[in-house]
Design a protein around this motif. Structure first.
Motif, PDB file in Angstrom:
ATOM      1  N   VAL A 442      98.787  45.467  14.277  1.00 32.91           N
ATOM      2  CA  VAL A 442      99.420  46.780  14.188  1.00 32.91           C
ATOM      3  C   VAL A 442     100.937  46.646  14.156  1.00 32.91           C
ATOM      4  CG1 VAL A 442      99.811  48.940  15.428  1.00 32.91           C
ATOM      5  CG2 VAL A 442      97.507  48.024  15.249  1.00 32.91           C
ATOM      6  N   ARG A 443     101.463  45.708  14.935  1.00 30.11           N
ATOM      7  CA  ARG A 443     102.907  45.465  14.965  1.00 30.11           C
ATOM      8  C   ARG A 443     103.155  43.970  14.789  1.00 30.11           C
ATOM      9  NH1 ARG A 443     103.201  50.152  14.344  1.00 30.11           N
ATOM     10  NH2 ARG A 443     104.116  51.776  15.671  1.00 30.11           N
ATOM     11  N   PRO A 444     102.898  43.414  13.589  1.00 29.42           N
ATOM     12  CA  PRO A 444     103.044  41.967  13.398  1.00 29.42           C
ATOM     13  C   PRO A 444     104.505  41.518  13.485  1.00 29.42           C
ATOM     14  CG  PRO A 444     102.677  43.053  11.295  1.00 29.42           C
ATOM     15  CD  PRO A 444     102.494  44.101  12.353  1.00 29.42           C
ATOM     16  N   ARG A 445     104.701  40.348  14.103  1.00 32.61           N
ATOM     17  CA  ARG A 445     106.031  39.743  14.149  1.00 32.61           C
ATOM     18  C   ARG A 445     106.133  38.756  12.987  1.00 32.61           C
ATOM     19  NH1 ARG A 445     106.459  38.307  20.650  1.00 32.61           N
ATOM     20  NH2 ARG A 445     106.318  40.471  21.399  1.00 32.61           N
ATOM     21  N   GLY A 446     106.570  39.247  11.871  1.00 38.56           N
ATOM     22  CA  GLY A 446     106.541  38.460  10.649  1.00 38.56           C
ATOM     23  C   GLY A 446     105.175  38.565  10.009  1.00 38.56           C
ATOM     24  N   THR A 447     105.110  38.398   8.707  1.00 42.07           N
ATOM     25  CA  THR A 447     103.834  38.545   7.989  1.00 42.07           C
ATOM     26  C   THR A 447     103.460  37.248   7.297  1.00 42.07           C
ATOM     27  OG1 THR A 447     104.982  39.392   6.034  1.00 42.07           O
ATOM     28  CG2 THR A 447     104.205  41.004   7.646  1.00 42.07           C
ATOM     29  N   ILE A 448     102.152  37.114   7.015  1.00 39.17           N
ATOM     30  CA  ILE A 448     101.634  35.839   6.520  1.00 39.17           C
ATOM     31  C   ILE A 448     102.176  35.476   5.146  1.00 39.17           C
ATOM     32  CG2 ILE A 448      99.568  36.741   5.361  1.00 39.17           C
ATOM     33  CD1 ILE A 448      98.083  34.347   6.709  1.00 39.17           C
ATOM     34  N   ASP A 449     102.543  36.457   4.341  1.00 33.82           N
ATOM     35  CA  ASP A 449     103.055  36.124   3.016  1.00 33.82           C
ATOM     36  C   ASP A 449     104.441  35.491   3.062  1.00 33.82           C
ATOM     37  OD1 ASP A 449     104.323  38.442   3.751  1.00 33.82           O
ATOM     38  OD2 ASP A 449     103.476  39.661   2.137  1.00 33.82           O
ATOM     39  N   ALA A 450     105.046  35.415   4.275  1.00 30.31           N
ATOM     40  CA  ALA A 450     106.300  34.693   4.452  1.00 30.31           C
ATOM     41  C   ALA A 450     106.084  33.325   5.086  1.00 30.31           C
ATOM     42  CB  ALA A 450     107.256  35.507   5.322  1.00 30.31           C
ATOM     43  N   ASN A 451     104.839  32.971   5.354  1.00 25.85           N
ATOM     44  CA  ASN A 451     104.497  31.685   5.942  1.00 25.85           C
ATOM     45  C   ASN A 451     104.543  30.606   4.855  1.00 25.85           C
ATOM     46  OD1 ASN A 451     103.107  29.401   6.914  1.00 25.85           O
ATOM     47  ND2 ASN A 451     101.798  30.634   8.240  1.00 25.85           N
ATOM     48  N   PRO A 452     105.363  29.545   5.013  1.00 25.04           N
ATOM     49  CA  PRO A 452     105.457  28.526   3.956  1.00 25.04           C
ATOM     50  C   PRO A 452     104.141  27.804   3.684  1.00 25.04           C
ATOM     51  CG  PRO A 452     106.628  27.837   5.956  1.00 25.04           C
ATOM     52  CD  PRO A 452     106.288  29.274   6.132  1.00 25.04           C
ATOM     53  N   ILE A 458      98.472  29.400  -1.719  1.00 26.28           N
ATOM     54  CA  ILE A 458      98.116  30.666  -2.367  1.00 26.28           C
ATOM     55  C   ILE A 458      99.155  30.974  -3.442  1.00 26.28           C
ATOM     56  CG2 ILE A 458      97.781  33.132  -2.073  1.00 26.28           C
ATOM     57  CD1 ILE A 458      95.585  31.516  -0.763  1.00 26.28           C
ATOM     58  N   PRO A 459      98.769  31.051  -4.705  1.00 26.53           N
ATOM     59  CA  PRO A 459      99.733  31.338  -5.775  1.00 26.53           C
ATOM     60  C   PRO A 459     100.414  32.685  -5.562  1.00 26.53           C
ATOM     61  CG  PRO A 459      97.624  30.629  -6.673  1.00 26.53           C
ATOM     62  CD  PRO A 459      97.405  30.865  -5.220  1.00 26.53           C
ATOM     63  N   ASP A 460     101.684  32.767  -5.920  1.00 24.35           N
ATOM     64  CA  ASP A 460     102.428  34.019  -5.811  1.00 24.35           C
ATOM     65  C   ASP A 460     102.135  34.862  -7.040  1.00 24.35           C
ATOM     66  OD1 ASP A 460     104.129  36.036  -5.151  1.00 24.35           O
ATOM     67  OD2 ASP A 460     105.971  34.962  -5.677  1.00 24.35           O
ATOM     68  N   SER A 461     101.045  35.613  -6.954  1.00 22.89           N
ATOM     69  CA  SER A 461     100.597  36.395  -8.111  1.00 22.89           C
ATOM     70  C   SER A 461     100.163  37.784  -7.671  1.00 22.89           C
ATOM     71  CB  SER A 461      99.430  35.696  -8.809  1.00 22.89           C
ATOM     72  OG  SER A 461      98.878  36.520  -9.804  1.00 22.89           O
ATOM     73  N   GLN A 462     100.465  38.772  -8.467  1.00 25.95           N
ATOM     74  CA  GLN A 462     100.043  40.142  -8.195  1.00 25.95           C
ATOM     75  C   GLN A 462      98.851  40.543  -9.067  1.00 25.95           C
ATOM     76  OE1 GLN A 462     101.327  42.058  -5.692  1.00 25.95           O
ATOM     77  NE2 GLN A 462     102.406  40.151  -5.219  1.00 25.95           N
ATOM     78  N   SER A 463      98.191  39.546  -9.670  1.00 21.37           N
ATOM     79  CA  SER A 463      97.053  39.862 -10.530  1.00 21.37           C
ATOM     80  C   SER A 463      95.882  40.348  -9.692  1.00 21.37           C
ATOM     81  CB  SER A 463      96.646  38.621 -11.325  1.00 21.37           C
ATOM     82  OG  SER A 463      96.260  37.576 -10.446  1.00 21.37           O
ATOM     83  N   GLU A 464      94.953  41.019 -10.361  1.00 22.05           N
ATOM     84  CA  GLU A 464      93.777  41.537  -9.684  1.00 22.05           C
ATOM     85  C   GLU A 464      92.849  40.382  -9.297  1.00 22.05           C
ATOM     86  OE1 GLU A 464      92.637  45.048  -9.168  1.00 22.05           O
ATOM     87  OE2 GLU A 464      94.810  45.086  -9.130  1.00 22.05           O
ATOM     88  N   LEU A 465      92.450  40.345  -8.028  1.00 23.41           N
ATOM     89  CA  LEU A 465      91.627  39.263  -7.500  1.00 23.41           C
ATOM     90  C   LEU A 465      90.280  39.805  -7.050  1.00 23.41           C
ATOM     91  CD1 LEU A 465      94.306  37.532  -5.218  1.00 23.41           C
ATOM     92  CD2 LEU A 465      93.785  37.021  -7.610  1.00 23.41           C
ATOM     93  N   THR A 466      89.296  38.904  -6.945  1.00 27.35           N
ATOM     94  CA  THR A 466      88.018  39.278  -6.325  1.00 27.35           C
ATOM     95  C   THR A 466      87.981  38.862  -4.866  1.00 27.35           C
ATOM     96  OG1 THR A 466      87.030  37.228  -7.150  1.00 27.35           O
ATOM     97  CG2 THR A 466      86.708  39.208  -8.470  1.00 27.35           C
ATOM     98  N   SER A 467      88.721  37.802  -4.511  1.00 26.39           N
ATOM     99  CA  SER A 467      88.812  37.392  -3.112  1.00 26.39           C
ATOM    100  C   SER A 467      90.000  36.465  -2.939  1.00 26.39           C
ATOM    101  CB  SER A 467      87.531  36.695  -2.633  1.00 26.39           C
ATOM    102  OG  SER A 467      87.293  35.514  -3.371  1.00 26.39           O
ATOM    103  N   ILE A 468      90.479  36.379  -1.700  1.00 29.09           N
ATOM    104  CA  ILE A 468      91.565  35.471  -1.348  1.00 29.09           C
ATOM    105  C   ILE A 468      91.326  35.019   0.092  1.00 29.09           C
ATOM    106  CG2 ILE A 468      93.020  37.436  -0.694  1.00 29.09           C
ATOM    107  CD1 ILE A 468      95.456  35.815  -1.520  1.00 29.09           C
ATOM    108  N   VAL A 469      91.438  33.716   0.345  1.00 29.93           N
ATOM    109  CA  VAL A 469      91.132  33.164   1.659  1.00 29.93           C
ATOM    110  C   VAL A 469      92.201  32.153   2.034  1.00 29.93           C
ATOM    111  CG1 VAL A 469      89.448  31.895   3.064  1.00 29.93           C
ATOM    112  CG2 VAL A 469      88.651  33.473   1.289  1.00 29.93           C
ATOM    113  N   PHE A 470      92.635  32.171   3.303  1.00 26.79           N
ATOM    114  CA  PHE A 470      93.614  31.204   3.810  1.00 26.79           C
ATOM    115  C   PHE A 470      93.199  30.738   5.195  1.00 26.79           C
ATOM    116  CE2 PHE A 470      97.265  30.615   6.688  1.00 26.79           C
ATOM    117  CZ  PHE A 470      97.859  29.513   6.103  1.00 26.79           C
ATOM    118  N   PHE A 471      93.249  29.413   5.414  1.00 29.28           N
ATOM    119  CA  PHE A 471      93.006  28.832   6.731  1.00 29.28           C
ATOM    120  C   PHE A 471      94.190  27.956   7.119  1.00 29.28           C
ATOM    121  CE2 PHE A 471      88.608  29.539   5.272  1.00 29.28           C
ATOM    122  CZ  PHE A 471      88.083  30.194   6.374  1.00 29.28           C
TER     123      PHE A 471
END
Length: 521
Positions: A442-452, A458-471
């Motif tokens: 709800v109140r994240p301290r920084g967001t995952i898309d800024a994690n190196p 994860i490619p930096d793309s705004q295309s339409e996806l069916t799924s995206i997963v990160f571990f």
């Protein structure tokens, strides 16, 4: 179900083991040319599965793959396993890879599993030869007594274990008699080759030129050969199979600090429509230090992963049974999952795993365009949801108001200490079984898309996806190891060198593509 293709072909198994070790045991290349790929011209068009390796030590791609293997600390393990396989392979004398095979091995090697007689799959191993004389000497010295013959003007040798060998168009080919004769026919222009098959060509189009390995499986190969197996082969079959599948191709590519597996499937549009897609936006609500994140186009696609992660955190069980039980209890309360629940979660849903007080906790996120309408709908559903947590023969608990991180939340607490919290804020619905996890999203301290590490896989793309997963592997292993979830086999030691894993998938009516990337710094 097809019987084990390896039965009775000891020489074939030994040579396959040699090929599979090449990428890890050699290469001093500087060339970035595409891999040689003539082997598919000798493989039958209806092959069940086909595995192809680049064995060209002049390619820079081989150097990068070897570097990653060494970084994982797996080179010595591969050498040890190779030595054991060679010692167990039979023949008249021990086989040393560097002495006996490397001097004659050419630029490519392939293994095809073919339609055999009856329920037994056939096999065909193809090793390109840089020095045919040395390859012939190797076979004569190590394979044992042979019965000589010819077929189509090509000399063949048959061995007591059922294997047949021949030298054909710059390849040493090994297989059953039917497989070897078929290859000789295709070299003479008789019979269709895999390289000419329309489904194979569609599945292998636009493969990365820097690949070190590639594979292909027809729909029969996936369903008859892989899916019925146990362990990793069975898991691969289950993951590759999908409605309307015609064939699927995989490639392995090594970069300087990562490896990527690309899976491209060809589909029959008449048996399947396009999968729903979404553009990821909920990454802005996932904390920068999240252990895992997965985005899907709807709750029904996220539910299996959500319940699976719940099992890791101690709240799950059998996924199918939990979903069926929840559906029955909601229906008994007059609640339709499709009519009343799914619309609340919109077209984008995310599941994230965060650390709370040294333990993993799961949160579910969904984009909501109308916060007030979502709150009102959830208030109406609260009595039915509460029944899911009622003790047998007891009264259901009730939701109460609370506050987490300055945000109003609704909380359900059970007598045994479990809880369910949800909040609607910032255009997002957040649900969790942990107040700490809810506060983190709800109140994240920084967001995952800024994690190196996230950006690395994860490619930096705004295309339409069916799924995206990160571990985040480094965090997950350090958290789960004390809980005994990584086992005692030493696997965790090698996995600790994998920092992060990312998967992105796209689809259309006639194809799906998934890219799985491992960051290995």
């Amino acid at each position: 179900m097809l019987r084990d293709w390896r039965a009775g072909v000891g020489l074939l198994a030994v040579l396959a083991a040699l090929v599979l070790a090449v990428v890890a045991l050699g290469g001093d290349g500087k060339d970035d040319t595409p891999p040689a790929s003539r082997a598919a011209t000798l493989v039958p068009a209806d092959a069940l599965a086909y595995i192809h390796l680049s064995t060209d030590g002049d390619r820079a791609a081989i150097d990068r793959a070897l570097s990653l293997v060494r970084r994982l600390g797996a080179e010595q393990t591969l050498r040890t396993q190779l030595g054991g396989l060679l010692r167990a392979g039979g023949g008249t004398e021990p086989i040393d890879f560097d002495r006996d095979v490397r001097p004659w091995l050419g630029d490519e090697a392939a293994l095809a599993l073919t339609r055999g007689a009856g329920a037994t799959a056939g096999s065909l191993l193809l090793l390109s030869t840089a020095d045919e004389g040395k390859a012939r000497a190797f076979i004569s010295r190590t394979a044992g007594p042979a019965r000589r013959g010819t077929y189509g003007g090509i000399a063949t040798a048959s061995y007591g274990n059922g294997a047949v060998t021949a030298f054909l168009d710059g390849f040493l080919i090994v297989g059953q008699q039917r497989s070897v004769r078929g290859a000789i026919d295709r070299a003479a222009g008789r019979g269709r080759a895999l390289a000419d098959d329309a489904t194979y060509r569609a599945a292998t189009v636009e493969q990365p030129e820097s690949r070190v390995a590639d594979a292909y499986a027809s729909v029969d190969g996936v369903r008859r050969l892989l899916a019925p197996q146990r362990g990793l082969l069975g898991l691969a079959g289950a993951l590759l199979d999908q409605r309307g599948l015609r064939g699927t191709a995989l490639t392995l590519t090594a970069q300087d600090s990562s490896a990527t597996v690309r899976v491209h499937a060809v589909l029959d549009a008449r048996a399947r429509g396009a999968s729903p897609t979404f553009t990821p936006t909920l990454t802005r609500s996932v904390p920068r230090d999240a252990l895992a994140y997965a985005g899907f186009a709807g709750l029904e696609r996220a539910a299996p992963l959500l319940l699976g992660l719940g099992g890791l955190t101690g709240i799950g069980g059998d996924t199918g049974e939990l979903m069926a039980q929840a559906g029955r209890l909601l229906a008994d309360s007059g609640v339709s999952f499709v009519r009343d629940v799914l619309p609340l979660f919109g077209k984008e849903v995310a599941v994230t795993l965060v650390e709370v007080d040294g333990a993993p906790a799961v949160a579910l996120l969904a984009r909501t365009p109308d916060e007030e309408r979502t709150r009102a709908a959830l208030l109406r559903l609260e009595p039915a949801i509460a029944k899911l947590f009622a003790p047998e023969g007891g009264e259901a608990p009730r939701f109460t108001g609370a506050e987490v991180g300055g945000t109003a939340v609704r909380r359900l607490a059970t007598a045994d200490g479990a809880e369910l919290d949800y909040a609607v804020a910032n255009g997002t619905l957040a649900v969790s079984t942990s107040a700490g996890a809810l506060a983190a999203v709800v109140r994240p301290r920084g967001t995952i898309d800024a994690n190196p590490d996230y950006k690395a896989v994860i490619p930096d793309s705004q295309s339409e996806l069916t799924s995206i997963v990160f571990f985040d592997f480094s965090q997950l292993l350090s958290l789960f190891e004390p809980l005994g979830l990584t086992g005692d086999s030493g696997l965790a030691t090698n996995l600790q060198r994998v920092r992060a894993v990312g998967l992105v998938s796209t689809s259309g009516e006639t194809q799906t593509t998934a890219e799985l990337t491992f960051e290995i710094p």
